[in-house]
Write a protein that holds these residues in place. Structure first.
Motif, PDB file in Angstrom:
ATOM      1  N   ASP A  67      12.414  -1.605   3.120  1.00 41.85           N
ATOM      2  CA  ASP A  67      13.571  -0.715   2.989  1.00 41.85           C
ATOM      3  C   ASP A  67      13.206   0.696   3.428  1.00 41.85           C
ATOM      4  N   THR A  68      11.908   1.030   3.406  1.00 38.65           N
ATOM      5  CA  THR A  68      11.371   2.282   3.934  1.00 38.65           C
ATOM      6  C   THR A  68      10.175   1.890   4.796  1.00 38.65           C
ATOM      7  N   ASP A  69       9.531   2.862   5.437  1.00 38.68           N
ATOM      8  CA  ASP A  69       8.289   2.539   6.138  1.00 38.68           C
ATOM      9  C   ASP A  69       7.323   1.955   5.116  1.00 38.68           C
ATOM     10  N   ALA A 125      15.623 -15.841  -3.029  1.00 41.40           N
ATOM     11  CA  ALA A 125      14.999 -15.002  -4.056  1.00 41.40           C
ATOM     12  C   ALA A 125      14.586 -13.663  -3.448  1.00 41.40           C
ATOM     13  N   VAL A 126      14.880 -12.587  -4.161  1.00 44.95           N
ATOM     14  CA  VAL A 126      14.519 -11.235  -3.735  1.00 44.95           C
ATOM     15  C   VAL A 126      13.920 -10.522  -4.943  1.00 44.95           C
ATOM     16  N   VAL A 127      12.671 -10.048  -4.798  1.00 47.29           N
ATOM     17  CA  VAL A 127      11.993  -9.332  -5.871  1.00 47.29           C
ATOM     18  C   VAL A 127      11.643  -7.943  -5.343  1.00 47.29           C
ATOM     19  N   PRO A 128      12.156  -6.872  -5.967  1.00 51.59           N
ATOM     20  CA  PRO A 128      11.838  -5.522  -5.496  1.00 51.59           C
ATOM     21  C   PRO A 128      10.323  -5.314  -5.418  1.00 51.59           C
ATOM     22  N   ALA A 129       9.882  -4.563  -4.396  1.00 52.03           N
ATOM     23  CA  ALA A 129       8.456  -4.299  -4.189  1.00 52.03           C
ATOM     24  C   ALA A 129       8.268  -2.825  -3.847  1.00 52.03           C
ATOM     25  N   LYS A 130       7.301  -2.200  -4.524  1.00 51.12           N
ATOM     26  CA  LYS A 130       6.989  -0.793  -4.264  1.00 51.12           C
ATOM     27  C   LYS A 130       5.472  -0.630  -4.247  1.00 51.12           C
ATOM     28  N   LEU A 144       0.821  -1.211   0.000  1.00 49.53           N
ATOM     29  CA  LEU A 144       0.000   0.000   0.000  1.00 49.53           C
ATOM     30  C   LEU A 144       0.855   1.261   0.000  1.00 49.53           C
ATOM     31  N   GLU A 145       1.996   1.204   0.693  1.00 50.38           N
ATOM     32  CA  GLU A 145       2.923   2.335   0.762  1.00 50.38           C
ATOM     33  C   GLU A 145       4.326   1.816   0.968  1.00 50.38           C
ATOM     34  N   GLY A 146       5.302   2.535   0.449  1.00 48.79           N
ATOM     35  CA  GLY A 146       6.692   2.248   0.740  1.00 48.79           C
ATOM     36  C   GLY A 146       7.382   1.365  -0.285  1.00 48.79           C
ATOM     37  N   GLU A 147       8.612   0.989   0.077  1.00 47.93           N
ATOM     38  CA  GLU A 147       9.438   0.162  -0.801  1.00 47.93           C
ATOM     39  C   GLU A 147      10.169  -0.883   0.019  1.00 47.93           C
ATOM     40  N   GLY A 148      10.424  -1.998  -0.622  1.00 49.43           N
ATOM     41  CA  GLY A 148      11.151  -3.084   0.023  1.00 49.43           C
ATOM     42  C   GLY A 148      11.329  -4.219  -0.962  1.00 49.43           C
ATOM     43  N   ALA A 149      11.123  -5.448  -0.484  1.00 52.49           N
ATOM     44  CA  ALA A 149      11.295  -6.612  -1.350  1.00 52.49           C
ATOM     45  C   ALA A 149      10.431  -7.761  -0.857  1.00 52.49           C
ATOM     46  N   PHE A 150       9.951  -8.545  -1.824  1.00 55.82           N
ATOM     47  CA  PHE A 150       9.327  -9.817  -1.516  1.00 55.82           C
ATOM     48  C   PHE A 150      10.459 -10.838  -1.444  1.00 55.82           C
TER      49      PHE A 150
END
Length: 64
Positions: free
Chosen positions: A51-53, A28-33, A16-22
């Motif tokens: 990686d952020t809130d 396995a690491v898939v960027p998530a935003k 819903l908000e922010g950035e990180g990874a699945f």
């Protein structure tokens, strides 16, 4: 952390908000935003790293 559940069904994670990874099996690491969705069988290894809130919505079908 990466984990799995010993039940049948599917899992979805909506960012819903922010950035990180699945996170998944075999490192396995898939960027998530914001707006990204992960859908997988709930028995498959899964996780999320912020990686952020972040705010996420997790659904499980069928409900447990």
């Amino acid at each position: 952390p990466i984990h799995a559940h010993d039940i049948e069904g599917q899992l979805s994670i909506l960012v819903l908000e922010g950035e990180g990874a699945f996170l998944g099996e075999d490192e396995a690491v898939v960027p998530a935003k914001t707006g990204d969705v992960l859908i997988c069988d709930i028995a498959e290894p899964h996780g999320i790293r912020a990686d952020t809130d972040m705010r996420v919505l997790v659904t499980i079908a069928p409900p447990i």
